[in-house]
Design a protein around this motif. Structure first.
Motif, PDB file in Angstrom:
ATOM      1  N   SER A  96      -5.859 -70.117 -31.914  1.00  0.00           N
ATOM      2  CA  SER A  96      -6.604 -70.214 -33.171  1.00  0.00           C
ATOM      3  C   SER A  96      -8.077 -70.576 -32.986  1.00  0.00           C
ATOM      4  N   GLY A  97      -8.593 -70.515 -31.757  1.00  0.00           N
ATOM      5  CA  GLY A  97     -10.005 -70.840 -31.520  1.00  0.00           C
ATOM      6  C   GLY A  97     -10.936 -69.927 -32.301  1.00  0.00           C
ATOM      7  N   LYS A  98     -12.084 -70.456 -32.714  1.00  0.00           N
ATOM      8  CA  LYS A  98     -13.007 -69.706 -33.574  1.00  0.00           C
ATOM      9  C   LYS A  98     -13.728 -68.586 -32.832  1.00  0.00           C
ATOM     10  N   ILE A  99     -13.888 -68.702 -31.522  1.00  0.00           N
ATOM     11  CA  ILE A  99     -14.578 -67.663 -30.743  1.00  0.00           C
ATOM     12  C   ILE A  99     -13.575 -66.822 -29.963  1.00  0.00           C
ATOM     13  N   ILE A 100     -12.767 -67.470 -29.116  1.00  0.00           N
ATOM     14  CA  ILE A 100     -11.821 -66.753 -28.268  1.00  0.00           C
ATOM     15  C   ILE A 100     -10.684 -66.157 -29.098  1.00  0.00           C
ATOM     16  N   GLY A 101     -10.261 -66.870 -30.160  1.00  0.00           N
ATOM     17  CA  GLY A 101      -9.147 -66.396 -30.985  1.00  0.00           C
ATOM     18  C   GLY A 101      -9.356 -64.995 -31.548  1.00  0.00           C
ATOM     19  N   PRO A 102     -10.467 -64.743 -32.281  1.00  0.00           N
ATOM     20  CA  PRO A 102     -10.707 -63.389 -32.806  1.00  0.00           C
ATOM     21  C   PRO A 102     -10.843 -62.328 -31.706  1.00  0.00           C
ATOM     22  N   ILE A 103     -11.457 -62.693 -30.571  1.00  0.00           N
ATOM     23  CA  ILE A 103     -11.595 -61.731 -29.472  1.00  0.00           C
ATOM     24  C   ILE A 103     -10.224 -61.381 -28.915  1.00  0.00           C
ATOM     25  N   ALA A 104      -9.344 -62.386 -28.792  1.00  0.00           N
ATOM     26  CA  ALA A 104      -7.985 -62.143 -28.300  1.00  0.00           C
ATOM     27  C   ALA A 104      -7.212 -61.227 -29.250  1.00  0.00           C
ATOM     28  N   ARG A 105      -7.374 -61.435 -30.552  1.00  0.00           N
ATOM     29  CA  ARG A 105      -6.689 -60.566 -31.531  1.00  0.00           C
ATOM     30  C   ARG A 105      -7.222 -59.136 -31.451  1.00  0.00           C
ATOM     31  N   LEU A 106      -8.543 -59.002 -31.263  1.00  0.00           N
ATOM     32  CA  LEU A 106      -9.129 -57.660 -31.120  1.00  0.00           C
ATOM     33  C   LEU A 106      -8.587 -56.965 -29.870  1.00  0.00           C
ATOM     34  N   ILE A 107      -8.500 -57.702 -28.762  1.00  0.00           N
ATOM     35  CA  ILE A 107      -7.929 -57.135 -27.540  1.00  0.00           C
ATOM     36  C   ILE A 107      -6.480 -56.724 -27.781  1.00  0.00           C
ATOM     37  N   GLY A 108      -5.747 -57.553 -28.539  1.00  0.00           N
ATOM     38  CA  GLY A 108      -4.361 -57.226 -28.864  1.00  0.00           C
ATOM     39  C   GLY A 108      -4.247 -55.914 -29.627  1.00  0.00           C
ATOM     40  N   TYR A 109      -5.147 -55.691 -30.610  1.00  0.00           N
ATOM     41  CA  TYR A 109      -5.139 -54.428 -31.365  1.00  0.00           C
ATOM     42  C   TYR A 109      -5.414 -53.246 -30.443  1.00  0.00           C
ATOM     43  N   ILE A 110      -6.405 -53.385 -29.575  1.00  0.00           N
ATOM     44  CA  ILE A 110      -6.750 -52.291 -28.656  1.00  0.00           C
ATOM     45  C   ILE A 110      -5.587 -52.003 -27.713  1.00  0.00           C
ATOM     46  N   MET A 111      -4.995 -53.080 -27.165  1.00  0.00           N
ATOM     47  CA  MET A 111      -3.860 -52.912 -26.259  1.00  0.00           C
ATOM     48  C   MET A 111      -2.687 -52.251 -26.968  1.00  0.00           C
ATOM     49  N   ASN A 112      -2.498 -52.572 -28.237  1.00  0.00           N
ATOM     50  CA  ASN A 112      -1.395 -51.979 -28.997  1.00  0.00           C
ATOM     51  C   ASN A 112      -1.600 -50.474 -29.165  1.00  0.00           C
ATOM     52  N   TYR A 113      -2.837 -50.070 -29.468  1.00  0.00           N
ATOM     53  CA  TYR A 113      -3.137 -48.639 -29.610  1.00  0.00           C
ATOM     54  C   TYR A 113      -2.994 -47.918 -28.271  1.00  0.00           C
ATOM     55  N   LEU A 114      -3.418 -48.555 -27.187  1.00  0.00           N
ATOM     56  CA  LEU A 114      -3.248 -47.960 -25.859  1.00  0.00           C
ATOM     57  C   LEU A 114      -1.770 -47.812 -25.517  1.00  0.00           C
ATOM     58  N   TYR A 115      -0.995 -48.833 -25.863  1.00  0.00           N
ATOM     59  CA  TYR A 115       0.443 -48.798 -25.616  1.00  0.00           C
ATOM     60  C   TYR A 115       1.090 -47.641 -26.379  1.00  0.00           C
ATOM     61  N   MET A 116       0.749 -47.499 -27.664  1.00  0.00           N
ATOM     62  CA  MET A 116       1.328 -46.418 -28.470  1.00  0.00           C
ATOM     63  C   MET A 116       0.885 -45.053 -27.968  1.00  0.00           C
ATOM     64  N   PHE A 117      -0.381 -44.956 -27.504  1.00  0.00           N
ATOM     65  CA  PHE A 117      -0.880 -43.690 -26.961  1.00  0.00           C
ATOM     66  C   PHE A 117      -0.087 -43.284 -25.718  1.00  0.00           C
ATOM     67  N   VAL A 130      -3.971 -63.275 -24.221  1.00  0.00           N
ATOM     68  CA  VAL A 130      -3.140 -62.105 -24.537  1.00  0.00           C
ATOM     69  C   VAL A 130      -2.055 -61.916 -23.485  1.00  0.00           C
ATOM     70  N   VAL A 131      -2.424 -61.964 -22.214  1.00  0.00           N
ATOM     71  CA  VAL A 131      -1.466 -61.739 -21.131  1.00  0.00           C
ATOM     72  C   VAL A 131      -0.415 -62.849 -21.106  1.00  0.00           C
ATOM     73  N   TYR A 132      -0.840 -64.069 -21.456  1.00  0.00           N
ATOM     74  CA  TYR A 132       0.089 -65.193 -21.438  1.00  0.00           C
ATOM     75  C   TYR A 132       1.172 -65.048 -22.495  1.00  0.00           C
ATOM     76  N   ASN A 133       0.897 -64.324 -23.569  1.00  0.00           N
ATOM     77  CA  ASN A 133       1.903 -64.141 -24.629  1.00  0.00           C
ATOM     78  C   ASN A 133       1.686 -62.792 -25.306  1.00  0.00           C
ATOM     79  N   VAL A 134       2.007 -61.721 -24.589  1.00  0.00           N
ATOM     80  CA  VAL A 134       1.759 -60.358 -25.063  1.00  0.00           C
ATOM     81  C   VAL A 134       2.418 -60.072 -26.415  1.00  0.00           C
ATOM     82  N   PRO A 135       3.696 -60.442 -26.654  1.00  0.00           N
ATOM     83  CA  PRO A 135       4.313 -60.103 -27.948  1.00  0.00           C
ATOM     84  C   PRO A 135       3.588 -60.694 -29.157  1.00  0.00           C
TER      85      PRO A 135
END
Length: 420
Positions: free
Chosen positions: A10-31, A131-136
């Motif tokens: 829930s960090g104010k800086i790293i938290g949003p970046i981690a969520r953005l990486i999660g979205y990108i990784m999800n799209y890559l996974y689906m691709f 993200v890697v520590y808790n991918v799901p």
């Protein structure tokens, strides 16, 4: 014992970046899944790393160009430092800073130019760790793989007690403990436990939930495609893998675990060797010594860090180093054909225009200050002063009844009578 994070950071800086990486990784996974039928987080990490470094090519090239120009301007900087050596008064320090800044402008080099890339890379590295520590928790497509099994587990009577005993047996602990307060927190807790399971943990899970052997086996097979990269579970740390390999006499697992930090170290060393170095800096130059120390410490830092972080983060580190090596070879080739004298002349012209603009602006300020300054009049002579008093006295005789001027005259007459 493996520890993982229960919820998204829930960090104010790293938290949003981690969520953005999660979205990108999800799209890559689906691709990868839809186009090639590949379900593998390790490959997603490599693709994500490739995209990040491709986007950073302009910044990398600009940084390398600045490095070349910095080498060329070092003699002038040293002359300025020698000129003001030993002078600590404020005027000398300001003059030295002005002359140094003029050299930077002349060559078009920013003193903080080499820090920009680091400022971009470090938050991404810390967010990737989350993200890697808790991918799901970040990649919804991966979470869906665990959901059918979790639904079956929560339908078993007394599953809370069974899960608590299981984490003791499998030696897996969520960082913030198990949370069975709500349906969502319960599901997340179980998914976190399943994500961190080593290979033998799935067999232990079958012993704990004997009626779910089939779905446990099918989920374990899917997870093998998700988390395993070249036979290594990217959710585990090399340190824990070495311990498990030693206890099980699995020397192949030990070699694979040791390979991750060693490859990370070697790729970092190669990357640094390919980086351009300042040929004009001597051994006594402070900046040269700092760079030499950093170039020695950074590979060692990656070596020791990769032992204690998930393999997925080490994979990101290795992929980044390898991509940078390829980039550096291309940039070095381009730098050989770069005409620095032409670039310096262009930067001189830019610096000249900036100075002209600053001069015009400063003149405008000075003119505005003059226009707004009140003119100070010369003092009146005695003759002018008497004339002014006489004029005021004549005007006082014409005061209207009830006005302030009439009242002032009355006060004046009263004072004159009393003084007599």
């Amino acid at each position: 014992m493996t520890q993982i994070i229960l919820t998204q950071y829930s960090g104010k800086i790293i938290g949003p970046i981690a969520r953005l990486i999660g979205y990108i990784m999800n799209y890559l996974y689906m691709f990868l899944d839809n186009v090639f039928g590949i379900q593998n987080i390790g490959i997603c990490i490599i693709l994500f790393t490739f995209i990040i470094y491709m986007l950073m090519i302009p910044l990398t090239y600009k940084q390398q160009k600045f490095s070349k120009l910095s080498q060329k301007m070092q003699p002038e900087i040293k002359e300025i430092q020698k000129k003001y050596q030993g002078k600590k008064d404020q005027a000398s320090m300001m003059k030295m800073n002005e002359e140094t800044q003029a050299v930077y402008e002349k060559y078009g080099v920013s003193p903080t130019g080499s820090c920009v890339q680091m400022l971009i890379q470090m938050p991404i590295l810390f967010a990737m760790y989350r993200v890697v520590y808790n991918v799901p928790a970040y990649v919804s497509s991966v979470k869906e793989v665990y959901t059918p099994l979790v639904d079956k587990i929560t339908n078993v009577s007394g599953f809370q007690d069974i899960i608590e005993k299981f984490v003791e047996t499998a030696k897996v602990r969520p960082m913030y403990g198990l949370n069975f307060e709500t349906a969502t927190s319960t599901s997340n807790s179980i998914i976190d436990v399943l994500y961190a399971l080593p290979s033998h943990g799935w067999e232990l899970l079958k012993d704990s939930f004997t009626g779910l052997s089939d779905i446990i086996s099918s989920t374990a097979d899917q997870v093998a495609h998700l988390n395993n990269f070249l036979g290594i579970n990217i959710a585990n740390t090399p340190f824990s893998m070495v311990k498990n390999g030693w206890s099980e006499k699995d020397f192949i697992l030990i070699i694979a675990a040791l390979a991750v930090p060693l490859v990370s170290y070697l790729t970092q060393v190669i990357n640094i060797k390919l980086m351009p170095t300042s040929s004009g800096a001597g051994d006594n130059d402070a900046m040269a010594r700092q760079m030499k120390t950093m170039n020695t410490m950074m590979p060692l830092f990656s070596l020791f860090m990769c032992f204690s972080v998930p393999v997925g983060l080490g994979l990101y580190w290795i992929a980044g180093s390898m991509i940078r090596c390829i980039q550096q070879l291309i940039i070095n080739k381009r730098m050989e054909n770069l005409d620095l004298d032409v670039i310096i002349e262009q930067n001189k012209e830019k610096a000249k225009k900036k100075k002209e603009k600053r001069g015009i602006y400063q003149n405008q300020i000075a003119n505005a200050a003059k226009m707004n300054t009140r003119n100070i009049q010369e003092p009146m002579s005695a003759k002018e002063k008497d004339a002014k008093i006489q004029q005021t006295a004549e005007y006082a005789k014409t005061a209207k009844k009830g006005s302030l001027l009439e009242k002032a005259n009355m006060v004046k007459e009263f004072n004159e009578r009393n003084n007599k």
